[in-house]
Design an enzyme around this catalytic site. Structure first.
Site, short mmCIF file in Angstrom:
data_model
loop_
_atom_site.label_atom_id
_atom_site.label_comp_id
_atom_site.label_asym_id
_atom_site.label_seq_id
_atom_site.Cartn_x
_atom_site.Cartn_y
_atom_site.Cartn_z
N GLU A 15 -7.09 -9.48 13.37
CA GLU A 15 -6.51 -8.15 13.20
C GLU A 15 -7.60 -7.09 13.31
OE1 GLU A 15 -2.93 -7.48 10.62
OE2 GLU A 15 -4.35 -6.30 9.45
N GLU A 40 9.18 -5.88 4.86
CA GLU A 40 9.35 -7.25 4.39
C GLU A 40 9.17 -7.34 2.87
OE1 GLU A 40 7.23 -7.56 8.49
OE2 GLU A 40 7.21 -6.25 6.72
N HIS A 65 -8.31 -36.24 12.21
CA HIS A 65 -7.26 -37.11 12.73
C HIS A 65 -6.20 -36.30 13.47
CE1 HIS A 65 -8.57 -40.79 10.59
NE2 HIS A 65 -9.13 -39.89 9.79
N GLY A 125 -5.95 -3.23 4.05
CA GLY A 125 -5.16 -4.34 3.51
C GLY A 125 -5.89 -5.67 3.51
N ARG A 126 -6.56 -5.99 4.62
CA ARG A 126 -7.22 -7.29 4.72
C ARG A 126 -8.55 -7.34 3.97
NH1 ARG A 126 -6.67 -4.61 9.30
NH2 ARG A 126 -8.43 -4.06 10.65
N LYS A 154 0.83 -1.21 0.00
CA LYS A 154 0.00 0.00 0.00
C LYS A 154 0.87 1.26 0.00
CE LYS A 154 -4.20 1.84 2.11
NZ LYS A 154 -5.27 1.58 3.10
N LYS A 178 7.14 -4.06 14.50
CA LYS A 178 7.85 -3.60 13.31
C LYS A 178 8.75 -2.40 13.65
CE LYS A 178 5.17 -3.17 9.68
NZ LYS A 178 3.95 -2.90 8.89
#
Length: 540
Positions: free
Chosen positions: A351, A210, A382, A265-266, A204, A510
């Site tokens: 978030e 990262e 399982h 963002g999400r 963005k 961060k």
């Protein structure tokens, strides 16, 4: 006493009254329970009959949503009002999938023409790449696309691309790199050829630490192969809301795709952030994804709360989180294609609603977002289903499945369906002492051993679950499913009085990491400490 306080008290009283009631008895007493506690919305069918509720409980929960202002906040969101007040932003991911002739204003301007124009730019690029009109620097076809992003720039596109794999056709192979651990990028590049690879750098701000570190690794790899910065940039595309920063990094306007400040963002996969999805499945299927989300938006805006799928899922979640004390919620897709859905929903939910402060700055007075987790069935059966069935914690579940599979293996898909349906039944009904006694009646074990075995094989049941069913995992159905969960999370945030659209908790680590990195780099330059351990510890 306020209406809200009274509603919470009445819900607590209902919980006490229902605590000794078993759902299997409710089902036995009411043959219409399934029909009354289920509904269809577009591509999706919701069965919420296997919940610890009755009519009065549902009425109270819907009143709670109304008294909390869900309808007013919903309308404000769709109207483009600044509901993300801590960041001074509107929240308009719904505008990204609105009809082309819609009018959605933000700061006095209709944003739909901008959205449609960017979709047209996306379509031109996607069509050209898939048709071979846009090629690599040496004239080779683009056969592989690497999406470089993190958080919402990775989880949504990765989840959708995997879910819609059968719709890929002649689209390129997709790869996703998000982790700053260089192993992920190295392993990805080891399988690729520079002349056939396109990188999509999604950030963005175009400054995400990262993402930019991974982009640098990718561009170094291309430079080694081509020896030319211009040729390297032919294999890179930027997706950002900061066109200036992308330009400063050398990206031309026709290789820069935009989205806006009002896209979180999400919630961004519907925008140019979904470029990797569109390249994979084609623009037609991407538009069907948007269509499915728009269908759920319209249902959310128009259906009464008692028949509103996002609202019902939201209030049931609040019922278990705040009244029954359930700290987690399991998402159990009986579809390997939806293997990334739990991870996607972890960000969307945790978030958004992992907050301890209300909109007015005061501390919240109750628990907020639950821990979201899960794995595809039947693998989970399982692994952790033992805890769901006989553990000491209540874990509400969403069980998702498609009636039709996307392979020719009909018998195996039928087996998958049988397991999905049976698990909901087993969670609700459990196994009674009478059933166990009948099963063990023919055993030659002595009574003492029988009693012990019976204790270990007893299943209490009364474990709540929702079933979300769709005919097939089509782009349209998936769009509706994602939008359903978006609106569910929104409604819960409103009920808890929190801002679901900021994420200040993401920033602290961060910020600290930057300072630690500076010290680590100083240590590397000045001289090596006595050991690696000393070097790392010296950073603090």
């Amino acid at each position: 006493m306020t209406d809200l306080q009274s509603l919470w008290q009445r819900l607590q009283q209902k919980q006490q009254a229902l605590n000794g009631v078993h759902m299997r008895d409710q089902y036995a007493a009411d043959p219409t329970r399934f029909a009354r506690y289920s509904l269809q919305a577009g591509e999706l069918f919701l069965d919420y009959s296997k919940n610890r509720i009755d009519d009065e409980t549902l009425a109270l929960l819907c009143q709670l949503a109304e008294a909390s202002g869900v309808a007013e906040k919903r309308d404000a969101m769709f109207a483009g009002e600044e509901i993300n007040h801590t960041e001074g932003r509107a929240v308009l991911h719904t505008a990204l999938r609105a009809a082309p002739d819609a009018c959605v204003e933000c700061e006095g301007n209709n944003v739909i023409p901008q959205v449609q124009a960017e979709l047209q730019r996306l379509e031109h690029f996607v069509t050209a790449v898939r048709a071979g009109s846009i090629r690599g620097a040496t004239g080779e076809l683009i056969t592989d696309v690497v999406n470089i992003g993190i958080g919402g720039s990775d989880l949504g596109p990765a989840m959708v691309s995997e879910a819609l794999r059968p719709y890929r056709g002649n689209g390129p192979n997709l790869h996703f790199v998000s982790n700053v651990d260089p192993v992920q990028m190295s392993d990805t590049l080891a399988e690729l050829k520079p002349q056939n690879t396109l990188f999509i750098i999604v950030s963005k701000t175009f400054a995400t630490q990262e993402t930019m570190a991974n982009a640098a690794l990718a561009q170094d790899w291309l430079l080694v192969a081509f020896g030319s910065r211009d040729q390297m940039l032919q294999h890179c595309v930027a997706v950002t809301s900061n066109a200036q920063a992308a330009g400063d990094h050398g990206f031309a306007q026709d290789r820069t795709f935009l989205f806006w400040d009002w896209v979180g963002g999400r919630y961004s996969l519907w925008s140019s952030v979904g470029l990797s999805i569109a390249l994979s499945v084609g623009m037609g299927n991407f538009r069907k994804l948007l269509e499915g989300a728009r269908e759920m938006d319209e249902h959310f805006r128009s259906a009464p709360f008692s028949h509103n799928m996002p609202v019902l899922l939201a209030v049931l979640g609040v019922w278990y989180r705040n009244v029954w004390g359930a700290g987690t919620h399991a998402v159990l897709p009986y579809s390997q294609r939806l293997s990334r859905l739990p991870a996607y929903l972890q960000q969307l939910d945790m978030e958004s609603n992992g907050k301890c402060v209300k909109m007015d700055g005061s501390a919240v007075e109750s628990a907020t977002g639950p821990v979201i987790w899960g794995e595809p069935g039947t693998n989970g059966q399982h692994a952790f289903y033992q805890l769901l069935h006989q553990g000491t914690d209540m874990v509400p579940c969403d069980i998702l499945f498609a009636l039709e599979g996307d392979t020719a293996h009909v018998a195996e898909h039928r087996m998958l369906l049988a397991n999905a349906i049976a698990q909901g039944e087993a969670l609700m009904c459990g196994k009674t002492d009478e059933q166990l006694q009948a099963e063990l009646a023919a055993s030659s074990l002595e009574s003492e051993s029988l009693e012990l075995l019976q204790a270990h094989r007893r299943f209490p049941g009364n474990k709540p679950s929702n079933a979300l069913v769709f005919q097939s995992l089509s782009p349209k159905a998936l769009g509706s499913l994602i939008a359903l969960y978006e609106h569910k999370v929104f409604c819960q945030g409103v009920i808890w009085g929190i801002n679901s659209f900021d994420q200040w908790g993401v920033e602290l680590g961060k910020q600290l990491a930057k300072g630690v990195l500076e010290k680590l780099n100083e240590g590397a330059v000045v001289g090596e400490p006595a050991s690696l351990q000393d070097w790392v510890l010296s950073a603090r």
